[in-house]
Design a protein around this motif. Sequence first.
Motif, PDB file in Angstrom:
ATOM      1  N   LYS A 171      -4.357  -1.882 -12.006  1.00  0.00           N
ATOM      2  CA  LYS A 171      -4.877  -0.564 -12.385  1.00  0.00           C
ATOM      3  C   LYS A 171      -6.582  -0.517 -12.344  1.00  0.00           C
ATOM      4  O   LYS A 171      -7.234   0.331 -12.281  1.00  0.00           O
ATOM      5  CB  LYS A 171      -4.391  -0.094 -13.615  1.00  0.00           C
ATOM      6  N   ALA A 172      -7.046  -1.533 -11.794  1.00  0.00           N
ATOM      7  CA  ALA A 172      -8.490  -1.834 -11.855  1.00  0.00           C
ATOM      8  C   ALA A 172      -8.987  -1.641 -10.431  1.00  0.00           C
ATOM      9  O   ALA A 172     -10.100  -1.325 -10.041  1.00  0.00           O
ATOM     10  CB  ALA A 172      -9.234  -2.755 -12.665  1.00  0.00           C
ATOM     11  N   LEU A 173      -8.118  -1.774  -9.512  1.00  0.00           N
ATOM     12  CA  LEU A 173      -8.502  -1.932  -8.121  1.00  0.00           C
ATOM     13  C   LEU A 173      -8.870  -0.456  -7.552  1.00  0.00           C
ATOM     14  O   LEU A 173      -8.620   0.492  -7.525  1.00  0.00           O
ATOM     15  CB  LEU A 173      -6.962  -2.173  -7.381  1.00  0.00           C
ATOM     16  N   GLN A 174     -10.204  -0.802  -6.895  1.00  0.00           N
ATOM     17  CA  GLN A 174     -11.144   0.336  -6.415  1.00  0.00           C
ATOM     18  C   GLN A 174     -11.197   0.088  -4.969  1.00  0.00           C
ATOM     19  O   GLN A 174     -11.553   1.273  -4.210  1.00  0.00           O
ATOM     20  CB  GLN A 174     -12.301   0.350  -7.214  1.00  0.00           C
ATOM     21  N   ASN A 175     -10.753  -1.125  -4.285  1.00  0.00           N
ATOM     22  CA  ASN A 175     -11.299  -1.344  -2.976  1.00  0.00           C
ATOM     23  C   ASN A 175     -10.222  -2.422  -2.359  1.00  0.00           C
ATOM     24  O   ASN A 175      -9.853  -3.535  -2.975  1.00  0.00           O
ATOM     25  CB  ASN A 175     -12.549  -2.050  -2.722  1.00  0.00           C
ATOM     26  N   ILE A 176      -9.526  -1.905  -1.559  1.00  0.00           N
ATOM     27  CA  ILE A 176      -8.368  -2.749  -0.550  1.00  0.00           C
ATOM     28  C   ILE A 176      -9.151  -2.803   0.947  1.00  0.00           C
ATOM     29  O   ILE A 176      -9.201  -1.650   1.414  1.00  0.00           O
ATOM     30  CB  ILE A 176      -7.100  -2.324  -0.626  1.00  0.00           C
ATOM     31  N   SER A 177      -9.319  -3.842   1.539  1.00  0.00           N
ATOM     32  CA  SER A 177      -9.679  -3.721   2.861  1.00  0.00           C
ATOM     33  C   SER A 177      -8.566  -4.723   3.958  1.00  0.00           C
ATOM     34  O   SER A 177      -8.600  -5.898   3.517  1.00  0.00           O
ATOM     35  CB  SER A 177     -11.055  -4.431   3.048  1.00  0.00           C
ATOM     36  N   LEU A 178      -7.890  -3.920   4.817  1.00  0.00           N
ATOM     37  CA  LEU A 178      -6.959  -4.646   5.434  1.00  0.00           C
ATOM     38  C   LEU A 178      -7.162  -4.347   6.984  1.00  0.00           C
ATOM     39  O   LEU A 178      -6.109  -4.072   7.755  1.00  0.00           O
ATOM     40  CB  LEU A 178      -5.487  -3.952   5.017  1.00  0.00           C
ATOM     41  N   HIS A 179      -8.349  -4.279   7.480  1.00  0.00           N
ATOM     42  CA  HIS A 179      -8.545  -3.901   8.837  1.00  0.00           C
ATOM     43  C   HIS A 179      -8.078  -5.141   9.670  1.00  0.00           C
ATOM     44  O   HIS A 179      -8.010  -6.031   9.039  1.00  0.00           O
ATOM     45  CB  HIS A 179     -10.088  -3.651   9.059  1.00  0.00           C
ATOM     46  N   ASP A 180      -7.596  -4.662  11.062  1.00  0.00           N
ATOM     47  CA  ASP A 180      -7.060  -6.022  11.763  1.00  0.00           C
ATOM     48  C   ASP A 180      -5.784  -6.720  11.302  1.00  0.00           C
ATOM     49  O   ASP A 180      -6.031  -7.868  11.454  1.00  0.00           O
ATOM     50  CB  ASP A 180      -8.201  -6.686  12.300  1.00  0.00           C
ATOM     51  N   ASN A 181      -5.211  -5.742  10.835  1.00  0.00           N
ATOM     52  CA  ASN A 181      -3.806  -6.308  10.288  1.00  0.00           C
ATOM     53  C   ASN A 181      -2.727  -5.513  10.741  1.00  0.00           C
ATOM     54  O   ASN A 181      -2.833  -4.398  11.198  1.00  0.00           O
ATOM     55  CB  ASN A 181      -3.574  -6.338   8.793  1.00  0.00           C
ATOM     56  N   PRO A 182      -1.326  -5.990  10.851  1.00  0.00           N
ATOM     57  CA  PRO A 182      -0.267  -5.321  11.411  1.00  0.00           C
ATOM     58  C   PRO A 182       0.144  -4.109  10.379  1.00  0.00           C
ATOM     59  O   PRO A 182       0.716  -2.917  10.997  1.00  0.00           O
ATOM     60  CB  PRO A 182       0.935  -6.201  11.651  1.00  0.00           C
ATOM     61  N   ILE A 183      -0.301  -4.396   9.244  1.00  0.00           N
ATOM     62  CA  ILE A 183       0.095  -3.015   8.479  1.00  0.00           C
ATOM     63  C   ILE A 183      -0.222  -1.606   8.816  1.00  0.00           C
ATOM     64  O   ILE A 183      -1.525  -1.565   9.260  1.00  0.00           O
ATOM     65  CB  ILE A 183      -0.241  -3.391   6.969  1.00  0.00           C
ATOM     66  N   SER A 184       0.321  -0.596   8.706  1.00  0.00           N
ATOM     67  CA  SER A 184      -0.083   0.710   8.842  1.00  0.00           C
ATOM     68  C   SER A 184      -0.583   1.613   7.754  1.00  0.00           C
ATOM     69  O   SER A 184      -0.298   1.216   6.575  1.00  0.00           O
ATOM     70  CB  SER A 184       1.284   1.582   9.609  1.00  0.00           C
ATOM     71  N   MET A 185      -1.342   2.474   8.051  1.00  0.00           N
ATOM     72  CA  MET A 185      -1.736   3.427   6.819  1.00  0.00           C
ATOM     73  C   MET A 185      -0.740   4.077   6.314  1.00  0.00           C
ATOM     74  O   MET A 185      -0.764   4.397   4.819  1.00  0.00           O
ATOM     75  CB  MET A 185      -2.768   4.209   7.395  1.00  0.00           C
ATOM     76  N   ASP A 186       0.513   4.436   7.098  1.00  0.00           N
ATOM     77  CA  ASP A 186       1.598   5.159   6.398  1.00  0.00           C
ATOM     78  C   ASP A 186       2.184   4.325   5.528  1.00  0.00           C
ATOM     79  O   ASP A 186       2.732   4.791   4.374  1.00  0.00           O
ATOM     80  CB  ASP A 186       2.636   5.449   7.659  1.00  0.00           C
ATOM     81  N   GLN A 187       2.313   3.177   5.739  1.00  0.00           N
ATOM     82  CA  GLN A 187       2.994   2.174   4.874  1.00  0.00           C
ATOM     83  C   GLN A 187       2.200   2.160   3.518  1.00  0.00           C
ATOM     84  O   GLN A 187       2.684   2.282   2.249  1.00  0.00           O
ATOM     85  CB  GLN A 187       3.164   0.714   5.365  1.00  0.00           C
ATOM     86  N   PHE A 188       1.049   2.032   3.819  1.00  0.00           N
ATOM     87  CA  PHE A 188       0.066   1.939   2.529  1.00  0.00           C
ATOM     88  C   PHE A 188      -0.041   3.222   1.932  1.00  0.00           C
ATOM     89  O   PHE A 188       0.338   3.289   0.439  1.00  0.00           O
ATOM     90  CB  PHE A 188      -1.409   1.801   3.184  1.00  0.00           C
TER      91      PHE A 188
END
Length: 261
Positions: free
Chosen positions: A206-223
């Motif tokens: 619940k404190a998370l403010q930033n996740i950076s996942l550039h250049d990975n197979p995960i998609s924005m839709d999944q996220f």
Amino acid sequence: MGCCQSRGADSKANRIARWRSTGIVALRDAKLKTFPDEVLDLDRSVRTLDLTHNKLVEIPMDISKLVNMQRLILATNLIDRLPINLGKLQALKVMILDGNQITSLPDELGQLVRLEKLSISGNMLMSLPETIGSLRNLSLLDVSNNKLKYLPESVGSCFSLEELQANDNLIEELPASVCNLVHLKSLCLNNNKVSQIPPNLLKDCKALQNISLHDNPISMDQFQQMEGFNEFEARRKKKFDKQIDSNVMIGSKGFDEGVDL
């Protein structure tokens, strides 16, 4: 000649006296190939040791004599391993080992229970020891630019962790235990092989403010479909608004979504 030798001995004595009185030993860019004996002989006096950008190949076992040392900075050397008695440095709060050739960390790392910052980016680590979970005071862990394929399940026991940097590795997935990191504010995993993240991550951290996942197979839709995404997004925008209000410079791309679209 005798006069020159006398002056040299004088300045060395003065330097050692200064180290002893301040507790700070700074020998950056000193072309050192081995640890100076005079530093190890200071024993309990050393609180900060900075030997950045030298040619050190190993850390001697006698470093365990520096029992009051709180900051150990050995970035940009040629070190390939850490001594197994490292755990005797019980006062250590900061350890910076970026830009060396370290291939593994000893299990004794877990004995450094006061450690708050561990930065070991730009090495050749293939794994982290399970004992890393004993570092309950660790607030920053940077293992970027290594050869890690996974993070150990025990990382979820680093309950004080606020920032986890693991960019430029070979990580495919995160352990479910990262959901236990309730103080985690920033998670950076750019340029890995992450195709999914634990489904409860956004909900539980619940404190998370930033996740950076550039250049990975995960998609924005999944996220975006993850439970807790809307709450995470609200926290992230609140942080962004604070930066604007404080006149913090924002990159030319503006508000970074954190995941490649």
